[in-house]
Design a protein around this motif. Structure first.
Motif, PDB file in Angstrom:
ATOM      1  N   ARG A  87     -61.188 -43.469 -28.088  1.00  0.00           N
ATOM      2  CA  ARG A  87     -60.640 -42.152 -27.744  1.00  0.00           C
ATOM      3  C   ARG A  87     -60.600 -41.949 -26.232  1.00  0.00           C
ATOM      4  N   LEU A  88     -61.610 -42.446 -25.532  1.00  0.00           N
ATOM      5  CA  LEU A  88     -61.599 -42.337 -24.071  1.00  0.00           C
ATOM      6  C   LEU A  88     -60.385 -43.058 -23.492  1.00  0.00           C
ATOM      7  N   VAL A  89     -60.114 -44.256 -23.998  1.00  0.00           N
ATOM      8  CA  VAL A  89     -58.955 -45.011 -23.512  1.00  0.00           C
ATOM      9  C   VAL A  89     -57.660 -44.281 -23.862  1.00  0.00           C
ATOM     10  N   MET A  90     -57.579 -43.772 -25.091  1.00  0.00           N
ATOM     11  CA  MET A  90     -56.366 -43.074 -25.523  1.00  0.00           C
ATOM     12  C   MET A  90     -56.069 -41.880 -24.618  1.00  0.00           C
ATOM     13  N   VAL A  91     -57.081 -41.075 -24.324  1.00  0.00           N
ATOM     14  CA  VAL A  91     -56.880 -39.891 -23.484  1.00  0.00           C
ATOM     15  C   VAL A  91     -56.544 -40.295 -22.058  1.00  0.00           C
ATOM     16  N   LYS A  92     -57.251 -41.285 -21.517  1.00  0.00           N
ATOM     17  CA  LYS A  92     -57.012 -41.703 -20.130  1.00  0.00           C
ATOM     18  C   LYS A  92     -55.589 -42.222 -19.960  1.00  0.00           C
ATOM     19  N   GLU A  93     -55.079 -42.973 -20.931  1.00  0.00           N
ATOM     20  CA  GLU A  93     -53.785 -43.625 -20.773  1.00  0.00           C
ATOM     21  C   GLU A  93     -52.646 -42.871 -21.440  1.00  0.00           C
ATOM     22  N   GLY A  94     -52.935 -41.683 -21.962  1.00  0.00           N
ATOM     23  CA  GLY A  94     -51.884 -40.887 -22.560  1.00  0.00           C
ATOM     24  C   GLY A  94     -51.358 -41.443 -23.864  1.00  0.00           C
ATOM     25  N   GLY A  95     -52.206 -42.178 -24.581  1.00  0.00           N
ATOM     26  CA  GLY A  95     -51.789 -42.739 -25.862  1.00  0.00           C
ATOM     27  C   GLY A  95     -51.650 -41.670 -26.931  1.00  0.00           C
ATOM     28  N   GLN A  96     -50.859 -41.974 -27.941  1.00  0.00           N
ATOM     29  CA  GLN A  96     -50.610 -41.036 -29.034  1.00  0.00           C
ATOM     30  C   GLN A  96     -51.309 -41.440 -30.322  1.00  0.00           C
TER      31      GLN A  96
END
Length: 278
Positions: free
Chosen positions: A250-259
């Protein structure tokens, strides 16, 4: 009446990490929609290929692995010692967390047999070794673990059956500093993850009761608790403590704008956020 994406088109756009704006587009006719879908798909595939090439030629490691390394460095620099514990967990240790047949989390556990399971959380093992470390080391005792956990989660955009957890705990600090210390620990992790604009909310969990959650928008990134706590006695521990856990995907998803959190985790279909069927 506005025409929206078909379900198949919407799923494909999600796989290709389309933005919310792209996924909510509307059209005057089905023909216009289908023509624009081809354009959007082509643009997203082009971006995905560029990201894969960047991974191959420059990054060399997925963002999830890079984040884990950054967290180790940040926590080591703040006096925390990394530990590694088994993925296979005894049923008796899970029961000490009050997770038994009557607990709502019990049905989400992957059982290997009637006495062993894949760990759904890191906390039981950290409790187990902490009772000895507090005997062997002077306080404060600061430890953390980064490792895989497993749950039969709902298959939404923010859940995985196998996910990577960071759990850190600090034992033996003044009771009046616990809230402040939790905020400090959250800041260390969020700085390492390069995420700004988060907030801390008081809420509750099915295991720890009252908790302090780290939120980005409506996504829970981490959850913190403190003691003395009623669980402590089950492990023979008497100490003041704070602990906090984060889901790295989730940290990576939020940092990189993932959906889609599935794109950032361990996968055969995705590599470093890129769907491979492009």
């Amino acid at each position: 009446m506005a025409v929206t994406w078909t379900e198949i088109q919407r799923k494909r756009l999600m796989e290709l990490n389309a933005t919310e704006t792209q996924r909510q587009m509307t059209f005057a006719t089905a023909k216009e929609r289908d023509e624009d879908f081809k354009r959007q798909e082509s643009i997203l595939i082009g971006a995905a290929k560029l990201r894969l090439e960047h991974l191959r030629s420059e990054k060399k490691r997925p963002s999830l692995s890079l984040l884990a390394s950054k967290l180790v460095t940040a926590l080591n620099n703040n006096g925390f010692v990394q530990v590694t514990t088994p993925i296979i967990l005894a049923k008796s240790l899970l029961a000490k967390m009050t997770i038994d047949e009557e607990h709502e989390l019990f049905s989400q556990v992957f059982w290997l047999d009637d006495k062993k399971c894949l760990r759904p959380m890191l906390a039981p093992n950290l409790y187990y070794i902490s009772k000895d470390l507090m005997r062997l080391w002077e306080k404060p005792v600061r430890i953390f673990e980064i490792g895989s956990c497993f749950r039969k989660e709902s298959q939404g955009n923010n859940h995985l059956n196998e996910f990577t957890m960071l759990n850190l705990v600090e034992w033996g600090l003044p009771e009046e500093t616990r809230h402040e210390r939790l905020a400090e620990l959250a800041a260390i992790v969020m700085q390492a993850a390069a995420i700004d604009g988060y907030r801390i909310e008081q809420t509750s969990s099915v295991v720890y009761g009252d908790t302090l959650d780290v939120m980005a928008g409506d996504i829970e990134l981490g959850s913190g608790a403190m003691g003395p706590h009623f669980l402590d006695g089950k492990w023979g521990i008497v100490s003041t403590w704070v602990g906090i856990g984060f889901g790295l995907e989730r940290l990576v998803m939020v940092k990189e704008g993932g959906q889609n959190v599935r794109s950032t985790g361990k996968s055969l279909s995705y590599l470093d956020g890129v769907r491979l069927n492009i």
